[in-house]
Design an enzyme around this catalytic site. Structure first.
Site, PDB file in Angstrom:
ATOM      1  N   HIS A  57     -34.774  -2.014  -0.581  1.00  0.00           N
ATOM      2  CA  HIS A  57     -34.836  -3.275  -1.334  1.00  0.00           C
ATOM      3  C   HIS A  57     -33.495  -3.699  -1.917  1.00  0.00           C
ATOM      4  O   HIS A  57     -33.425  -4.318  -2.983  1.00  0.00           O
ATOM      5  CB  HIS A  57     -35.887  -3.178  -2.449  1.00  0.00           C
ATOM      6  N   CYS A  85     -37.083  -4.543  -9.898  1.00  0.00           N
ATOM      7  CA  CYS A  85     -36.669  -3.458  -9.014  1.00  0.00           C
ATOM      8  C   CYS A  85     -35.254  -3.582  -8.441  1.00  0.00           C
ATOM      9  O   CYS A  85     -34.459  -2.646  -8.573  1.00  0.00           O
ATOM     10  CB  CYS A  85     -37.687  -3.288  -7.896  1.00  0.00           C
TER      11      CYS A  85
END
Length: 377
Positions: A90, A34
């Site tokens: 993130h 990710c």
């Protein structure tokens, strides 16, 4: 996703989006995990340039995306767009690395890699077991199934009156672990829970599309749907499928890199087409710049190219070679490299090398390096 051949999970809104737009059948992410995948998407540059080459885990809480990188939001904000990020970030937890410092004027979501969808505490990828929800720079509390809260925020944003054009990065957490069924679901097994989570994605995509339609914005809004990497195929007890591709998350096989991608823009893109040429998530920043009419060089040299001519007029993309480099010691992924040019893909995992024709052999089951020695070299 139904539009890409799925038959076990209902995705009517995504299928409709594909029917009204273009399916990108060979769309590749910047990395098979990710954080670097998102870094590449937002900057148009290979993750190796951005300072984020692997998953940002709990011991990485002191840094994030390099501060000299410009994001899609930076580019569009400078061109007069409202910019918003709703959902997962993130790419750095310290204040200097957060969304409001990276071109986004509005932010609501979680800073870590994943959260518990009911307690809303981080489950990892930064500040584990802590509260990581923010509205702008302010910590906030929320209640209920968090993907539903994100969906509410997206509809609220799209329905708000505004004078300027907008860029919204709707960054869903689903279907990332933990496996937690949405309210109203009677799912009990892992397979049923996963199905319910993906169908919840489709539900909220539909809500966003309807909000655009109700504001008469749908015809002139460029909508892109994609994922950040393939399903983690190593989790044998957790359902999910990268069929027909081999491997998945943490791997440079097609199962880790190739994801469903759909583009719709009624006033600019003819409906019902497919684009089979290789494209990569690095291409979206230059594509959005072109769609917004932004002239002049970007803030940093880009590795992606604009797909606008191909999407709107069917122009062939200039052949190019795409590259990947990745390793993850915790996941057990050795230093790996891949290169893709047209139908051909080179793959090196540790010391093992191979050459694949991924058009004829999507599962990468036949090593052709001996058959094509010059191309392999």
């Amino acid at each position: 996703v139904g539009a890409f051949g799925g038959r076990q999970i209902r995705t009517p809104n995504l299928d409709r989006l594909a029917a009204e737009g273009v399916r990108l059948t060979s769309h590749l992410v910047a990395a098979p995990v990710c954080s670097p995948s998102r870094a590449g998407l937002l900057t148009g540059r290979y993750p190796q340039r951005t300072g984020v080459v692997g998953v940002l885990r709990d011991h990485h809480d002191h840094f994030g995306l390099n501060l000299d990188e410009r994001t899609i939001a930076d580019e569009l904000a400078a061109a007069g767009y409202d910019t918003a990020l709703i959902g997962k970030w993130h790419l750095g937890i310290p204040e200097a690395y957060r969304p409001l410092q990276r071109g986004f004027a509005l932010y609501f979501g979680f800073l870590s890699g994943t959260i518990d969808y009911y307690t809303h505490l981080s489950r990892g990828g930064g500040q584990k077991d802590q509260a990581v929800l923010y509205r702008g720079e302010d910590p906030v509390e929320s209640h209920g199934y968090f993907p539903d809260r994100l969906g509410d925020e997206v509809v609220r944003y799209l329905e708000a009156p505004r004078e300027k054009p907008f860029f919204l990065f709707y960054s869903l957490g689903l279907p990332h672990l933990p496996l937690q069924a949405p309210p109203g679901s009677d799912a009990e097994t892992g397979e049923a829970i996963y199905r319910a989570m993906v169908e919840r994605i489709d539900h909220h995509v539909g809500r966003a599309l309807r909000a655009l339609e109700e504001r008469d914005l749908a015809e002139d809004t460029l909508v892109v749907f994609l994922s950040d990497h393939g399903w983690d195929s190593r989790r044998k007890k957790v359902p999910g499928s990268n069929t027909p591709f081999r491997g998945g998350k943490y791997e440079l096989t097609e199962g880790g890199l190739r994801t469903p991608a759909i583009v719709r823009w009624p006033t600019g893109i003819p409906a019902g087409r497919t684009m089979d040429e290789p494209s990569i998530a690095l291409d979206w920043l230059p594509t959005f710049r072109a769609a917004a009419g932004i002239e002049g060089p970007p803030g940093n040299p880009l590795d992606g190219v604009s797909l606008l001519g191909s999407l709107t007029r069917g122009e062939p993309l200039t052949e190019r070679t795409l590259f990947w480099g990745f390793r993850d010691d915790l996941a057990g992924t050795p230093q790996s490299y891949a290169a893709r040019r047209g139908r051909w893909k080179y793959l090196r995992v540790g010391g093992a090398e191979a050459l694949y024709d991924v058009e004829a052999d999507p599962p990468e089951s036949r090593d052709l390096s001996a058959n094509e020695p010059e191309l392999f070299r």
